[in-house]
Scaffold this active site. Structure first.
Site, PDB file in Angstrom:
ATOM      1  N   CYS A 120       3.344   1.655   2.844  1.00 16.65           N
ATOM      2  CA  CYS A 120       4.598   0.907   2.648  1.00 16.65           C
ATOM      3  C   CYS A 120       5.558   1.719   1.783  1.00 16.65           C
ATOM      4  O   CYS A 120       6.757   1.808   2.075  1.00 16.65           O
ATOM      5  CB  CYS A 120       4.317  -0.429   1.965  1.00 16.65           C
ATOM      6  N   ASP A 127       9.576  25.431 -33.636  1.00 13.48           N
ATOM      7  CA  ASP A 127      10.727  25.668 -34.494  1.00 13.48           C
ATOM      8  C   ASP A 127      10.297  25.402 -35.935  1.00 13.48           C
ATOM      9  O   ASP A 127       9.354  24.641 -36.177  1.00 13.48           O
ATOM     10  CB  ASP A 127      11.862  24.727 -34.077  1.00 13.48           C
ATOM     11  N   CYS A 169       0.839  -1.197   0.000  1.00 11.81           N
ATOM     12  CA  CYS A 169       0.000   0.000   0.000  1.00 11.81           C
ATOM     13  C   CYS A 169       0.869   1.239   0.000  1.00 11.81           C
ATOM     14  O   CYS A 169       2.100   1.165   0.070  1.00 11.81           O
ATOM     15  CB  CYS A 169      -0.940   0.008   1.203  1.00 11.81           C
ATOM     16  N   ASP A 210      14.078  20.531 -32.810  1.00 15.56           N
ATOM     17  CA  ASP A 210      14.854  19.333 -33.148  1.00 15.56           C
ATOM     18  C   ASP A 210      16.352  19.570 -33.227  1.00 15.56           C
ATOM     19  O   ASP A 210      17.115  18.621 -33.372  1.00 15.56           O
ATOM     20  CB  ASP A 210      14.385  18.773 -34.492  1.00 15.56           C
ATOM     21  N   ASP A 269      17.926  24.580 -30.461  1.00 16.14           N
ATOM     22  CA  ASP A 269      16.638  24.569 -29.747  1.00 16.14           C
ATOM     23  C   ASP A 269      16.781  24.036 -28.321  1.00 16.14           C
ATOM     24  O   ASP A 269      15.842  24.118 -27.530  1.00 16.14           O
ATOM     25  CB  ASP A 269      15.617  23.687 -30.494  1.00 16.14           C
TER      26      ASP A 269
END
Length: 745
Positions: free
Chosen positions: A29, A438, A26, A620, A624
């Site tokens: 724990c 971009d 649970c 990409d 960036d």
């Protein structure tokens, strides 16, 4: 996965370790294990996941040892072991499911029989016959407690020895109290009768509580396995063997023994064992499980192939380029495991509540017993109510509310070609209201072609292109590829250069015949619809080259979907104003920030954030990376640079613009499920505990029955998992019911 610094540098090293933790049942724990690990000197970070039974620990090996980490978990009452590098964080343990099912059926059937006997026979017998009947029921109950509940009682005892409490504590106390009360009523009924109380037995309640709890855990285990299916499916994609050329002969070897540079042979119908580049052959390849691209793609000489993808109709020979931990599939598995082990910010709420939940319930149960014992003058009813309070409380639902949804979302995203780096990534992406896009490689193909050559007087077009191609030869920039392709078409062989230097956001320079030659962004020309670069050698302007990029397939549709999601869209590019506006208009984007250097992209993100917006950045390239890291959520195109993928929170493996909306829709759906799960878990306990305590007695008197309370408890965690599993059927499409939260301005 460890990073260290060299000895003598004076800096402390850090190491990252993944542990498999056994015995957690649970949220309490989970919190105990987390606290135990964090209390070890030298541990800087510890995150424990109840779903995958794993712990991710960052620690200083100069201060702590692995044995100390394992011992801290053991001292908390649980078992831990290092996880092997190639082992998944969640194991497909069907044996555990079968065991839980068998124990659940045994105790439920036993409980039903005992209840039927108690209801049908007990009222009609008395004296020695009743005593004999109770002895028989006691034996059946004891068998059920030993076979079905032994793990529960031992876990509760371990927690008690280490001064802790958890879900097992509540169940053990509830069933233990009911059993001991029943034993006294069996062997010494006069004790109750002398105090004006009925000598009731609760053997049926003991078995049914255990049965419902075990049934819930069986369903939990089954649902958890289903949530981790995506991870297991990815692991199965890796072929066990590969056919390679060694000393001119084809040899079959384990895929793990393929090394970079090996020539690998793949026949039609076989899976590609490792990443590589095709040197011979042509075929259709299904990369859907890796990139989310639904249609097979044609791969031929010079094209890359991804390990785990399926070769359809042609024989291929390729050179292995990335093996082991460097392959795309291995990186996906690693990121998925990290994502499943990480925590969404929303989980912190549940963790704080879980830390005090069990002790609070114990106090409430004791208070209820005292109040009902005095108010109703019936210790039997008071005991039943206290037991009902103990067993209806469910910290499991709170512990699973967020990680269950997160785990399913990470797996579903991987199938769509969307790789989340963690629970925080999912939650942050769901909250964005502005997208900065971009241009090159994101909205456009990233494959510009030369559309114009404008040499200076006395310089020919071929001379201009020859020098530009020589300088651009070492570069991976899309403009460089365009210039090199144009030179190749004219049969120009670029000369070698020395001292190559990249000028981020500006251009590139290199030494050509002892003179510096440069290719850099040209000044803006309002009449040009393309990107212009100027070529210089020894500070002399040799001319200008114009290149034009094309919109990516699906870019218009992707922009329209993002508009429909109510997002503000802006294109941010280092390109000149005129070509940038031309591409933006074609794509349907109204706002453009052009001539933007890398540091300026970072400033744009910060400006939008300062204005109160939650910004998502999509890119990409190397230029960036800073903006991707600064944004509230960075989305890196999987076809981009390593640096961009490292900086992003989400990787779009297919590199398709349409995946941007897919990722946002999935994250929003996941956030909704997280909120629903948390709301259900909190409401269940907030309403269930008072009802079990008799707050609205007699209207809800059925909840005073401990067995009914146990069934309700089991239902709570199962419902949370069931709600999370709905994300497996998520389809990333806009529906007519979608209402934008923002309008485009």
């Amino acid at each position: 996965m460890a990073s260290t610094t060299a000895p003598g540098t004076g800096e402390s090293s850090t190491q990252h370790t993944s542990l498999r933790v056994e015995g957690m049942t649970c949220a309490s724990c989970q919190v105990h294990v987390e606290h135990a690990l964090r209390d070890v000197p030298g541990v800087s970070q510890a995150s424990v996941n109840l779903m995958t039974h794993s712990a991710e620990v960052t620690w200083d090996p100069h201060t702590a040892t692995l044995e100390q980490l394992l011992q801290s978990v053991s001292d908390a009452g649980y078992e831990a072991m290092p996880r092997e590098d190639n082992a998944p964080t969640g194991t497909d343990n069907r044996g555990e499911e079968k065991t839980l099912r068998a124990r659940a059926l045994f105790t439920l059937i036993g409980g039903a029989i005992v209840m039927a006997v108690q209801m049908a026979v007990t009222p009609h017998v008395a004296g020695p016959s009743l005593f004999g009947l109770h002895i028989a029921l006691l034996i059946v109950t004891l068998a059920g407690m030993i076979f079905g509940g032994s793990a529960i009682y031992s876990a509760a005892w371990r927690a008690a020895r280490h001064r802790g409490t958890n879900m097992n504590t509540l169940v053990a106390l509830g069933t233990g109290a009911a059993f001991l009360s029943s034993v006294v009523a069996t062997f010494a009924p006069g004790f109750f009768l002398s105090h004006g109380m009925s000598a009731d037995v609760y053997y049926d309640a003991v078995l049914l509580i255990l049965g419902f709890l075990l049934a819930g855990r069986w369903l939990d285990a089954r649902a958890k396995r289903q949530t981790l299916n995506a991870l297991h499916e990815l692991m199965k994609l890796q072929p066990e063997t590969a056919h390679v050329l060694r000393n001119g002969e084809e040899t079959e070897i384990p895929a793990t023994q393929v090394v970079s540079g090996d020539i690998v042979i793949v026949r039609p119908g076989e899976r590609i064992p490792v990443d590589g580049q095709i040197v011979e052959g042509r075929s259709s390849v299904d990369e859907s499980i890796i990139t989310g691209e639904s249609r097979p793609v044609v791969r031929a000489e010079g094209d890359p192939v991804i390990g785990g993808s399926l070769n359809y109709d042609g024989a291929l020979r390729f050179r292995a380029t990335a093996v082991g931990e460097q392959s795309v599939l291995a990186q996906m598995l690693r990121l998925m495991e990290q994502a499943q082990s990480s925590k969404a910010p929303m989980q912190q709420i549940a963790d704080r509540v879980s830390g005090i939940f069990v002790p609070a319930v114990l106090g409430i149960a004791l208070l209820c017993f005292v109040i009902w014992a005095f108010a109703a003058q019936d210790a039997g009813k008071a005991l039943a109510i206290a037991i009902a309070v103990l067993v209806i409380a469910c910290p499991c639902a709170m512990g699973l509310a967020v990680p269950a949804a997160q785990t399913v979302a990470v797996g579903r995203g991987a199938k769509l070609g969307v790789l989340f780096k963690g629970g925080e990534s999912v939650e942050r992406l769901a909250r964005i209201d502005t997208i900065l896009l971009d241009k090159t490689g994101t909205i456009t193909e990233g494959k510009p072609t030369v559309t114009g050559l404008f040499p200076a007087p006395g310089i020919s077009e071929d001379q201009l292109l020859t020098i530009a191609a020589a300088v651009e030869q070492p570069s991976e920039h899309p403009l460089a590829r365009g210039i090199l392709n144009a030179a190749k078409d004219r049969g120009i062989q670029p000369a070698s250069v020395a001292e190559f230097q990249a000028l981020p956001g500006v251009g590139i320079r290199a030494k050509l015949n002892d003179d510096w030659a440069e290719v850099r962004t040209a000044s803006a020309d309002p009449t040009s619809q393309g990107t212009r670069v100027e070529v210089r050698k020894a500070e002399q302007l040799l001319g200008v080259i114009e290149l034009r990029d094309t919109l990516r397939p699906g870019a218009k549709e992707a922009v329209a979907r993002l508009h429909a999601l109510g997002l503000r869209l802006e294109m941010v590019t280092g390109d000149a104003q005129a070509p940038a506006e031309s591409i933006a208009k074609e794509a349907g984007i109204e706002s453009v920030v052009a001539e933007c250097r890398p540091e300026n992209k970072l400033d744009v993100v910060r400006q939008r954030q300062a204005a109160g917006r939650n910004v998502g950045m999509v890119g990409d390239g190397i230029n960036d990376a800073a903006a991707l890291a600064q944004a509230n959520a960075g989305l890196a195109m999987g076809t981009g640079t390593d640096l961009a993928r490292e900086a992003g929170d989400v990787i779009l493996l297919g590199g398709q613009p349409g995946q941007i909306a897919d990722a946002i829709l999935l994250s929003r759906a996941t956030l909704r499920v997280m909120k629903q799960n948390l709301l259900w878990a909190f409401l269940y306990n907030v309403l269930g505990i008072p009802l079990a305590a008799g707050a609205l007695y007699p209207a809800f008197h059925i909840l005073l029955n401990p067995a009914v309370a146990a069934a309700a408890m089991a239902l709570s965690s199962v419902s949370v998992l069931g709600n999370s599993l709905r994300l497996q059927k998520f389809r990333p499409q806009l529906t007519p019911q979608l209402t934008p939260r923002y309008t485009q301005t």
